[in-house]
Design a protein around this motif. Sequence first.
Motif, PDB file in Angstrom:
ATOM      1  N   GLU A   1       1.019  -0.928   0.095  1.00 24.38           N
ATOM      2  CA  GLU A   1      -0.303   0.434  -0.158  1.00 24.38           C
ATOM      3  C   GLU A   1       0.833   1.560  -0.041  1.00 24.38           C
ATOM      4  N   LEU A   2       1.621   1.276   0.408  1.00 25.33           N
ATOM      5  CA  LEU A   2       2.978   1.972   0.562  1.00 25.33           C
ATOM      6  C   LEU A   2       3.024   2.691  -0.215  1.00 25.33           C
ATOM      7  N   ALA A   3       3.850   1.755  -0.949  1.00 30.32           N
ATOM      8  CA  ALA A   3       5.013   1.343  -2.600  1.00 30.32           C
ATOM      9  C   ALA A   3       3.435   2.238  -3.903  1.00 30.32           C
ATOM     10  N   HIS A   4       2.344   1.722  -3.692  1.00 34.30           N
ATOM     11  CA  HIS A   4       1.152   1.892  -4.424  1.00 34.30           C
ATOM     12  C   HIS A   4       1.225   3.442  -4.347  1.00 34.30           C
ATOM     13  N   HIS A   5       1.158   3.566  -3.287  1.00 35.83           N
ATOM     14  CA  HIS A   5       0.639   5.964  -2.774  1.00 35.83           C
ATOM     15  C   HIS A   5       2.099   6.235  -2.967  1.00 35.83           C
ATOM     16  N   GLU A   6       3.443   5.480  -2.969  1.00 34.09           N
ATOM     17  CA  GLU A   6       3.672   6.457  -3.887  1.00 34.09           C
ATOM     18  C   GLU A   6       4.422   6.657  -4.946  1.00 34.09           C
ATOM     19  N   GLY A   7       3.548   5.490  -5.941  1.00 34.98           N
ATOM     20  CA  GLY A   7       3.769   4.827  -6.933  1.00 34.98           C
ATOM     21  C   GLY A   7       5.409   4.817  -7.677  1.00 34.98           C
ATOM     22  N   ASN A   8       5.450   4.136  -6.902  1.00 31.64           N
ATOM     23  CA  ASN A   8       7.209   3.064  -6.394  1.00 31.64           C
ATOM     24  C   ASN A   8       7.607   1.856  -6.502  1.00 31.64           C
TER      25      ASN A   8
ATOM     26  N   ILE B   1      10.006   1.041  -3.879  1.00 30.78           N
ATOM     27  CA  ILE B   1       9.623   0.863  -2.163  1.00 30.78           C
ATOM     28  C   ILE B   1       9.663  -0.300  -1.612  1.00 30.78           C
TER      29      ILE B   1
END
Length: 373
Positions: free
Chosen positions: A87-94, A97
């Motif tokens: 979810e964090l990687a999706h939120h940052e779009g990378n 991460i």
Amino acid sequence: MFTYLFVGSLLYILFLINLPLLPNNSQGITHLKVMRVLLLIPIICYLLYLAIFRSLDVGTDYKMYHNFYLTGEYAEKFDFFVVMIYELAHHEGNFLIFTFLITGLFLIFNLLAIKKITYNFFVSFTLFILSFYFFFVFNGMRQAVAIAVIFLAVYFIQKEHMKKKDFLIFLSLVFIAMQFHFSAIFMFPLILLRFFKVDKKIILIAFSLTVIGYFTPFIKNNIGYSLAVIDFYAQKYENDLDFFFLVNKEKGILQFMPVIIQYAFLYYSFKLKKPENIYEKFLINYYLAFLFLYSASGVEAIDRLQYYFYPSIILFYDYLINTICLNKGIQKHTKQGYINRIIGIASISFWFLYFILRVNQGIGGINPYDFIS
């Protein structure tokens, strides 16, 4: 291939150079602090860099993890903390991460465990790389973190005087590991290893059973399907039960040779010293359990369970080398002293050769290595 061999060869050479410096009568085994600052830290950073910036083709499962990131189906497939990282990687779009956090957690938990538990950080870190343990994070990323958390949990159950607080921390760490990979639930009984006493006779019996199990299907099939009764695995692999719980990889005498050699090192350790305290008894049991699981080698379910015992390699050979270097015989020009020193060099050389073999075979899809484009 050179990318991996550079690190492994460097650590192996440094170990051989430092071997005469390891014994220290006043402080036990030590290592040159300048080596740790100037070499180990850059090597750790380099390994982190390799893991994060590898292409999607490095590691058999890495592309799968990336596909789940693209489709967003990870919430239904993975455990709580893995979903959070996604979810964090999706939120940052990378997606990197996700890779950075998984690899970072794997290294942090392992290095912290090595620092807290082992006799010598330099020796243990060398084994961490040469035993091929590090490269597991290139493939089984979720379980790699779970294994690292369990490794740290070992610290709290190998204490001579374990307190209620230590037991509760152990339980908490196993629960945390389960949030990365549910299979960590099988590690709750790990605490029982502190209560068993092993001797040479038990090692010979375990070796005999390992030989029988390795070359016959009876033990493999029964042990494998014993895990199938657990709802988690039965549901997860309901469409592929035979692959996961029965023999799917046939192995011969050539693949068994490293197991024989490891049993020989374990047996020789009793010639040097009988386990005296809780920690020594625990690590002997821990490593013996790792070796005994080869009796069901070739069964996917057991192979994955055995991964949780990878850290026992680090603990045992750190203990073996420590015992050899502190043995009075090694500091004298005696036949036994020379034999002990040869065993010390042979143990680390065995893992260096094993490292080269595994890299050359490209186990886990790590070879050839390509950087992300």
